[in-house]
Write an enzyme that holds these catalytic residues in place. Structure first.
Site, PDB file in Angstrom:
ATOM      1  CG  HIS A 108      -1.250   5.407  -0.126  1.00  0.00           C
ATOM      2  ND1 HIS A 108      -1.874   5.764   1.039  1.00  0.00           N
ATOM      3  CD2 HIS A 108      -2.153   4.650  -0.807  1.00  0.00           C
ATOM      4  CE1 HIS A 108      -3.102   5.253   1.070  1.00  0.00           C
ATOM      5  NE2 HIS A 108      -3.288   4.558  -0.041  1.00  0.00           N
ATOM      6  CG  HIS A 129      -8.101  -3.616  -1.227  1.00  0.00           C
ATOM      7  ND1 HIS A 129      -9.093  -2.707  -1.469  1.00  0.00           N
ATOM      8  CD2 HIS A 129      -6.979  -2.885  -0.976  1.00  0.00           C
ATOM      9  CE1 HIS A 129      -8.590  -1.476  -1.386  1.00  0.00           C
ATOM     10  NE2 HIS A 129      -7.321  -1.553  -1.097  1.00  0.00           N
ATOM     11  CG  ASN A 189      -0.706   8.257   3.629  1.00  0.00           C
ATOM     12  OD1 ASN A 189      -1.149   7.282   3.032  1.00  0.00           O
ATOM     13  ND2 ASN A 189      -0.195   9.310   3.002  1.00  0.00           N
ATOM     14  NE  ARG A 206      -3.812   2.078   2.458  1.00  0.00           N
ATOM     15  CZ  ARG A 206      -4.031   2.851   3.530  1.00  0.00           C
ATOM     16  NH1 ARG A 206      -3.353   2.655   4.640  1.00  0.00           N
ATOM     17  NH2 ARG A 206      -4.917   3.817   3.477  1.00  0.00           N
TER      18      ARG A 206
END
Ligand code: HEM
Ligand SMILES: *[C@@H]1O[C@H](CO)[C@@H](O)[C@H](O)[C@H]1NC(C)=O
Ligand SMILES: *[C@@H]1O[C@H](CO)[C@@H](O)[C@H](O)[C@H]1NC(C)=O
Length: 329
Positions: free
Chosen positions: A69, A196, A97, A65
């Protein structure tokens, strides 16, 4: 598709890359970028990642992740790693975050060893790209090549996370638009969403689907009722504990297979954005294909992650090689 066919495809992809020789370049990046300046660079990162994941396997999801990001905000330039200062609120401290993003200490430890081994040579952006790849390999047993040569950015702005990263409340057209803004197709968006399969989510990321969905439905009708009941127990109404988390995929939170797509088909996607993939025939079809062919999905995921790792990179003499990933030189 069988395992052999998949191996064939992955090998084909690797051979295509390697046949360019170590001179393979893309967007200023290069295979074996550190082969002369810091030959042990990728090995040190992998070693640190593997040690960290043996201790806390959840960090694999955190690092995957983190790469997403990082790359979606100002490109893969390590901007997500920069600490806030008294005069600047950095991406890291955006509610997107903080407190959810995890694994920073893995990057920091790798950086420390790399500074000791080859001072001022390996960028934080490259360390993160390698670490995400190694986390995927650890979680699913499939790897992919990552080019080196990203330079570290010198800017990180909290507010930029909101406009560049998709919200879990997004509908399908918002998801497609958010990825299109970064040069990714609808298909690639669906493919990448499969990340996910691993990791966890804070209650706050989906609570609205349980208690306050719309004026007509307190509970999201597109959320499978048994899962909703279970989630309500795990995330009680009005709990003020911002640290409560649930596994993204209770059946296999640590193995990066395509069970995310089976969950979505069973109305067991955790976020509105996950379930949104069923709201158009084309994306719903892709969900179905991925659910039934994990190895095909892994191959597509590998390619999409490779593409993600090239997004908006800065190279050459632009930017810098940060000495501490949290601090601009
Ligand atoms: C499609 C749009 C996406 C949305 C709306 C979205 C949103 C979210 C949200 C809200 C969380 C939970 C954070 C928390 O509450 O702790 C999460 C977790 C996660 N996301 Fe996404 N995400 C998206 C795409 C992606 C992509 C493209 C990747 C990587 C390729 C990714 C990888 C992950 C991982 C691995 C986790 C688990 C993190 C952990 O366990 O620490 N996501 N995502
Ligand atoms: C998606 O959400 C946006 C913003 O709320 C809205 O304008 C749009 O109509 C929605 N699209 C669909 C297909 O529901
Ligand atoms: C439900 O949402 C509405 C509108 O966003 C808000 O005013 C209300 O406080 C929420 N209720 C609960 C129980 O969270």
């Amino acid at each position: 598709m069988g395992k052999e066919r998949r191996m064939e495809m992955v090998l084909g992809f690797l051979v295509a890359l390697l046949s360019w020789g170590s001179g393979f370049r893309e967007d200023g990046l290069q295979m074996g970028f550190y082969s002369r300046t810091c030959p042990q660079a990728e090995m040190i990162v992998r070693d640190e990642v593997n040690m960290a994941l043996r201790n806390d396997v959840g960090l694999a999801a955190g690092l995957v992740r983190m790469q997403f990001h990082d790359c979606f905000v100002r490109g893969c330039d390590g901007s997500v790693l920069i600490d806030s200062t008294p005069t600047n609120k950095a991406e890291k401290d955006s509610p997107v975050n903080n407190p959810s993003l995890r694994g920073f200490e893995v990057i920091d430890r790798a950086k420390e060893r790399l500074e000791a081994a080859c001072e001022g040579t390996v960028s934080c952006a490259d360390i993160l790209a390698f670490a995400a790849r190694d986390s995927i390999a650890f979680s699913g047993g499939f790897g992919y090549p990552v080019l080196g040569g990203r330079r570290d950015g010198r800017v990180s702005i909290l507010s930029e996370t909101f406009s560049n990263l998709p919200s879990p409340n997004s509908n399908l057209s918002q998801l497609i638009q958010s990825f299109a803004n970064k040069g990714f197709s609808r298909e690639e968006m669906v493919t990448l969403s499969g990340a996910h399969t691993i990791g966890r989510a804070h209650c706050s990321s989906f609570n609205n689907r349980l208690y306050n969905f719309s004026t007509t439905d307190a509970q999201d009708p597109s959320l499978e009722p048994l899962l909703a009941t279970q989630l309500k127990q795990q995330c009680p109404l009005n709990n003020n504990n911002g640290n409560m988390v649930v596994p993204m995929n209770p059946r296999s939170s640590y193995t990066l297979d395509s069970s995310y797509y089976s969950n979505v088909l069973a109305m067991r996607g955790l976020f509105t954005s996950d379930q949104a993939l069923l709201t158009h025939p084309a994306t719903a079809n892709q969900v179905m294909r991925n659910a039934f062919d994990s190895s095909m999905w892994q191959d597509q995921f590998t390619r999409a992650m490779f593409k993600l790792s090239l997004l908006g990179v800065i190279t050459g003499t632009d930017g810098e090689i940060r000495l501490n990933c949290g601090v601009i030189n």
